[in-house]
Design a protein around this motif. Structure first.
Motif, PDB file in Angstrom:
ATOM      1  N   MET A 169      13.842 -57.052  70.040  1.00 47.78           N
ATOM      2  CA  MET A 169      12.746 -56.495  69.257  1.00 47.78           C
ATOM      3  C   MET A 169      11.961 -55.537  70.142  1.00 47.78           C
ATOM      4  O   MET A 169      11.452 -55.919  71.174  1.00 47.78           O
ATOM      5  N   THR A 170      11.880 -54.311  69.750  1.00 44.02           N
ATOM      6  CA  THR A 170      11.031 -53.366  70.458  1.00 44.02           C
ATOM      7  C   THR A 170       9.780 -53.143  69.646  1.00 44.02           C
ATOM      8  O   THR A 170       9.734 -53.436  68.462  1.00 44.02           O
ATOM      9  N   PHE A 171       8.767 -52.596  70.279  1.00 45.43           N
ATOM     10  CA  PHE A 171       7.529 -52.377  69.548  1.00 45.43           C
ATOM     11  C   PHE A 171       7.700 -51.355  68.452  1.00 45.43           C
ATOM     12  O   PHE A 171       6.963 -51.335  67.494  1.00 45.43           O
ATOM     13  N   PHE A 172       8.729 -50.488  68.529  1.00 44.47           N
ATOM     14  CA  PHE A 172       8.963 -49.508  67.480  1.00 44.47           C
ATOM     15  C   PHE A 172       9.436 -50.170  66.189  1.00 44.47           C
ATOM     16  O   PHE A 172       9.323 -49.603  65.125  1.00 44.47           O
ATOM     17  N   ASN A 173       9.996 -51.362  66.311  1.00 38.74           N
ATOM     18  CA  ASN A 173      10.513 -52.060  65.139  1.00 38.74           C
ATOM     19  C   ASN A 173       9.503 -53.003  64.511  1.00 38.74           C
ATOM     20  O   ASN A 173       9.820 -53.694  63.564  1.00 38.74           O
ATOM     21  N   ILE A 174       8.314 -53.046  65.042  1.00 43.48           N
ATOM     22  CA  ILE A 174       7.296 -53.926  64.479  1.00 43.48           C
ATOM     23  C   ILE A 174       6.818 -53.315  63.170  1.00 43.48           C
ATOM     24  O   ILE A 174       6.385 -52.178  63.124  1.00 43.48           O
ATOM     25  N   GLY A 175       6.916 -54.053  62.124  1.00 42.02           N
ATOM     26  CA  GLY A 175       6.497 -53.575  60.817  1.00 42.02           C
ATOM     27  C   GLY A 175       5.544 -54.541  60.165  1.00 42.02           C
ATOM     28  O   GLY A 175       4.905 -55.349  60.831  1.00 42.02           O
ATOM     29  N   LYS A 176       5.466 -54.486  58.862  1.00 43.55           N
ATOM     30  CA  LYS A 176       4.489 -55.302  58.144  1.00 43.55           C
ATOM     31  C   LYS A 176       4.715 -56.793  58.320  1.00 43.55           C
ATOM     32  O   LYS A 176       3.805 -57.578  58.146  1.00 43.55           O
ATOM     33  N   ASN A 177       5.916 -57.208  58.689  1.00 45.75           N
ATOM     34  CA  ASN A 177       6.195 -58.623  58.873  1.00 45.75           C
ATOM     35  C   ASN A 177       5.694 -59.158  60.209  1.00 45.75           C
ATOM     36  O   ASN A 177       5.803 -60.331  60.484  1.00 45.75           O
ATOM     37  N   TYR A 178       5.166 -58.304  61.053  1.00 46.15           N
ATOM     38  CA  TYR A 178       4.718 -58.726  62.369  1.00 46.15           C
ATOM     39  C   TYR A 178       3.214 -58.619  62.526  1.00 46.15           C
ATOM     40  O   TYR A 178       2.721 -58.371  63.610  1.00 46.15           O
ATOM     41  N   GLY A 179       2.494 -58.792  61.460  1.00 45.43           N
ATOM     42  CA  GLY A 179       1.035 -58.738  61.515  1.00 45.43           C
ATOM     43  C   GLY A 179       0.458 -60.028  62.043  1.00 45.43           C
ATOM     44  O   GLY A 179      -0.278 -60.733  61.357  1.00 45.43           O
ATOM     45  N   ASN A 180       0.807 -60.361  63.263  1.00 41.27           N
ATOM     46  CA  ASN A 180       0.295 -61.568  63.892  1.00 41.27           C
ATOM     47  C   ASN A 180      -0.073 -61.261  65.338  1.00 41.27           C
ATOM     48  O   ASN A 180       0.077 -60.137  65.802  1.00 41.27           O
ATOM     49  N   THR A 181      -0.549 -62.251  66.029  1.00 47.51           N
ATOM     50  CA  THR A 181      -0.973 -62.045  67.409  1.00 47.51           C
ATOM     51  C   THR A 181       0.183 -61.598  68.287  1.00 47.51           C
ATOM     52  O   THR A 181       0.020 -60.726  69.139  1.00 47.51           O
ATOM     53  N   TYR A 182       1.367 -62.156  68.080  1.00 50.28           N
ATOM     54  CA  TYR A 182       2.538 -61.748  68.863  1.00 50.28           C
ATOM     55  C   TYR A 182       2.833 -60.265  68.651  1.00 50.28           C
ATOM     56  O   TYR A 182       3.046 -59.519  69.607  1.00 50.28           O
ATOM     57  N   GLY A 183       2.825 -59.831  67.406  1.00 51.34           N
ATOM     58  CA  GLY A 183       3.085 -58.425  67.094  1.00 51.34           C
ATOM     59  C   GLY A 183       2.050 -57.509  67.718  1.00 51.34           C
ATOM     60  O   GLY A 183       2.378 -56.441  68.224  1.00 51.34           O
ATOM     61  N   LYS A 184       0.819 -57.921  67.691  1.00 53.15           N
ATOM     62  CA  LYS A 184      -0.266 -57.121  68.276  1.00 53.15           C
ATOM     63  C   LYS A 184      -0.070 -56.986  69.783  1.00 53.15           C
ATOM     64  O   LYS A 184      -0.211 -55.897  70.337  1.00 53.15           O
ATOM     65  N   ARG A 185       0.280 -58.073  70.453  1.00 51.88           N
ATOM     66  CA  ARG A 185       0.517 -58.018  71.903  1.00 51.88           C
ATOM     67  C   ARG A 185       1.696 -57.117  72.227  1.00 51.88           C
ATOM     68  O   ARG A 185       1.650 -56.320  73.157  1.00 51.88           O
ATOM     69  N   GLN A 186       2.767 -57.245  71.458  1.00 54.23           N
ATOM     70  CA  GLN A 186       3.945 -56.410  71.672  1.00 54.23           C
ATOM     71  C   GLN A 186       3.612 -54.942  71.461  1.00 54.23           C
ATOM     72  O   GLN A 186       4.068 -54.076  72.195  1.00 54.23           O
ATOM     73  N   PHE A 187       2.830 -54.665  70.456  1.00 54.38           N
ATOM     74  CA  PHE A 187       2.456 -53.291  70.160  1.00 54.38           C
ATOM     75  C   PHE A 187       1.602 -52.713  71.284  1.00 54.38           C
ATOM     76  O   PHE A 187       1.822 -51.581  71.722  1.00 54.38           O
ATOM     77  N   ASN A 188       0.631 -53.473  71.764  1.00 60.87           N
ATOM     78  CA  ASN A 188      -0.196 -53.018  72.883  1.00 60.87           C
ATOM     79  C   ASN A 188       0.651 -52.797  74.136  1.00 60.87           C
ATOM     80  O   ASN A 188       0.408 -51.860  74.898  1.00 60.87           O
ATOM     81  N   HIS A 189       1.639 -53.631  74.341  1.00 60.35           N
ATOM     82  CA  HIS A 189       2.547 -53.462  75.477  1.00 60.35           C
ATOM     83  C   HIS A 189       3.316 -52.149  75.339  1.00 60.35           C
ATOM     84  O   HIS A 189       3.473 -51.407  76.318  1.00 60.35           O
ATOM     85  N   GLY A 190       3.790 -51.834  74.156  1.00 55.96           N
ATOM     86  CA  GLY A 190       4.510 -50.587  73.917  1.00 55.96           C
ATOM     87  C   GLY A 190       3.635 -49.367  74.152  1.00 55.96           C
ATOM     88  O   GLY A 190       4.092 -48.359  74.702  1.00 55.96           O
ATOM     89  N   ILE A 191       2.392 -49.447  73.744  1.00 52.00           N
ATOM     90  CA  ILE A 191       1.460 -48.349  73.989  1.00 52.00           C
ATOM     91  C   ILE A 191       1.268 -48.169  75.490  1.00 52.00           C
ATOM     92  O   ILE A 191       1.287 -47.044  75.996  1.00 52.00           O
ATOM     93  N   SER A 192       1.121 -49.270  76.207  1.00 53.43           N
ATOM     94  CA  SER A 192       0.938 -49.193  77.663  1.00 53.43           C
ATOM     95  C   SER A 192       2.166 -48.585  78.342  1.00 53.43           C
ATOM     96  O   SER A 192       2.033 -47.774  79.266  1.00 53.43           O
ATOM     97  N   GLN A 193       3.350 -48.940  77.883  1.00 54.47           N
ATOM     98  CA  GLN A 193       4.567 -48.356  78.440  1.00 54.47           C
ATOM     99  C   GLN A 193       4.603 -46.850  78.195  1.00 54.47           C
ATOM    100  O   GLN A 193       4.981 -46.074  79.073  1.00 54.47           O
ATOM    101  N   THR A 194       4.214 -46.435  77.004  1.00 56.89           N
ATOM    102  CA  THR A 194       4.200 -45.010  76.682  1.00 56.89           C
ATOM    103  C   THR A 194       3.162 -44.276  77.514  1.00 56.89           C
ATOM    104  O   THR A 194       3.416 -43.168  77.996  1.00 56.89           O
ATOM    105  N   LEU A 195       2.009 -44.900  77.733  1.00 59.58           N
ATOM    106  CA  LEU A 195       0.994 -44.302  78.603  1.00 59.58           C
ATOM    107  C   LEU A 195       1.540 -44.113  80.021  1.00 59.58           C
ATOM    108  O   LEU A 195       1.322 -43.069  80.645  1.00 59.58           O
TER     109      LEU A 195
END
Length: 77
Positions: free
Chosen positions: A1-27
């Motif tokens: 699972m990459t942060f690019f694949n996080i969709g509406k089914n991942y609206g939880n704390t795990y999804g939020k952490r993964q998404f923030n991690h992906g943003i940090s990697q892109t930064l």
């Protein structure tokens, strides 16, 4: 699972952490490619900071992942 694949089914704390991690990697990628901060990195940093204050259910992961993916693809090797 990459942060690019996080969709509406991942609206939880795990999804939020993964998404923030992906943003940090892109930064990190932007800094490596440009040697510093720029408009795109400032946008993503602001977005990441804003996400910290939101509940996972309040985040539109699909829309935001498109934006982050666009920035990632712009700077990838």
């Amino acid at each position: 699972m990459t942060f690019f694949n996080i969709g509406k089914n991942y609206g939880n704390t795990y999804g939020k952490r993964q998404f923030n991690h992906g943003i940090s990697q892109t930064l990190g990628l932007i800094v490596i490619q440009t040697g510093g901060r720029n408009e795109d990195s400032n946008l993503l940093a602001g977005l990441r900071n804003e996400l910290y204050s939101l509940n996972p259910e309040e985040i539109n992961y699909e829309e935001l992942s498109k934006l982050v993916r666009e920035k990632f693809n712009k700077y990838k090797f």
